[in-house]
Enzyme design. Sequence first.
Site, short mmCIF file in Angstrom:
data_model
loop_
_atom_site.label_atom_id
_atom_site.label_comp_id
_atom_site.label_asym_id
_atom_site.label_seq_id
_atom_site.Cartn_x
_atom_site.Cartn_y
_atom_site.Cartn_z
N HIS A 186 9.25 25.02 0.94
CA HIS A 186 8.77 24.71 2.06
C HIS A 186 9.99 24.33 3.32
O HIS A 186 11.43 24.16 2.85
CB HIS A 186 8.44 23.17 2.53
CG HIS A 186 9.12 22.47 1.72
ND1 HIS A 186 9.17 22.28 -0.27
CD2 HIS A 186 9.73 21.16 1.62
CE1 HIS A 186 10.42 21.39 -0.50
NE2 HIS A 186 10.21 20.88 0.63
N HIS A 206 11.32 21.77 6.41
CA HIS A 206 11.05 20.11 6.62
C HIS A 206 11.59 20.73 8.15
O HIS A 206 12.51 21.21 8.59
CB HIS A 206 12.27 19.47 6.19
CG HIS A 206 12.21 19.00 4.94
ND1 HIS A 206 11.68 17.95 4.67
CD2 HIS A 206 12.53 19.62 3.52
CE1 HIS A 206 11.10 18.26 3.30
NE2 HIS A 206 12.06 19.14 2.33
P1 5GP Z 1 11.95 18.39 -0.62
O1 5GP Z 1 12.42 16.78 -1.63
O2 5GP Z 1 11.46 18.89 -2.09
O3 5GP Z 1 12.66 18.63 0.02
O4 5GP Z 1 10.83 17.59 0.16
C1 5GP Z 1 9.50 17.61 -0.64
C2 5GP Z 1 8.80 16.55 0.91
O5 5GP Z 1 7.49 16.57 0.70
C3 5GP Z 1 9.39 15.27 0.81
O6 5GP Z 1 9.78 14.81 2.05
C4 5GP Z 1 8.23 14.83 0.46
O7 5GP Z 1 7.98 13.25 0.84
C5 5GP Z 1 7.37 15.09 0.67
N1 5GP Z 1 5.91 15.28 -0.12
C6 5GP Z 1 5.52 14.91 -1.17
N2 5GP Z 1 4.49 14.76 -2.11
C7 5GP Z 1 2.93 14.43 -0.96
C8 5GP Z 1 2.04 15.51 -0.58
O8 5GP Z 1 1.57 14.45 -1.47
N3 5GP Z 1 2.07 15.06 0.51
C9 5GP Z 1 2.76 15.16 0.98
N4 5GP Z 1 2.06 15.08 2.71
N5 5GP Z 1 3.96 15.16 1.40
C10 5GP Z 1 4.34 15.00 0.33
#
Ligand code: 5GP
Length: 146
Positions: free
Chosen positions: A107, A109
């Site tokens: 993903h 951000h």
């Molecule tokens: P990462 O840490 O992998 O770069 O980003 C994952 C993102 O997904 C985090 O910022 C976290 O807040 C978001 N996230 C995790 N679980 C959920 C969810 O159930 N719903 C939504 N909308 N975001 C989520």
Amino acid sequence: MLFNNYFSYMNCIFCQIIEKKAKAEILYENEHVISFLDIRPVNLGHALVIPKNHYTNFLTIPVNELDEIIKVTQKITSAIFSSIKPDGFNIITNNGVAAGQSVFHFHFHIIPRFDEDNFAFRPIFKNYENNSMKDFSDKIRIEIKL
Ligand code: 5GP
Ligand code: ZN
């Protein structure tokens, strides 16, 4: 840990959002891509853009799907910019536990940024000693496969 596949497809929260088995505030979706608000925003309006197919990270997503995601990311960023009117924005992707990845479904951000919002990436910069800058670039260049 870059190729960490800790979440199986069945356990992936983003796959559940795609399948509408988990709730999310969806901003946009098409055949290949979906975008929704991050549940734990750095700033309000922080959004995620993800492929509908499950790929663990930036290195495993096929380039044609990455193209689709980049296009949608620019459109969503533009909408965030004109609606929320931040002072700036970051587009980031965390890959691997060491880089802060917590959901192992690739993903981007989109983080709206505001002057004085106190969200900072404060690296302790390293130095290339002696001739090692060339050593590093040689090592990388030899692996570039286009
Ligand atoms: P990462 O840490 O992998 O770069 O980003 C994952 C993102 O997904 C985090 O910022 C976290 O807040 C978001 N996230 C995790 N679980 C959920 C969810 O159930 N719903 C939504 N909308 N975001 C989520
Ligand atoms: Zn997934």
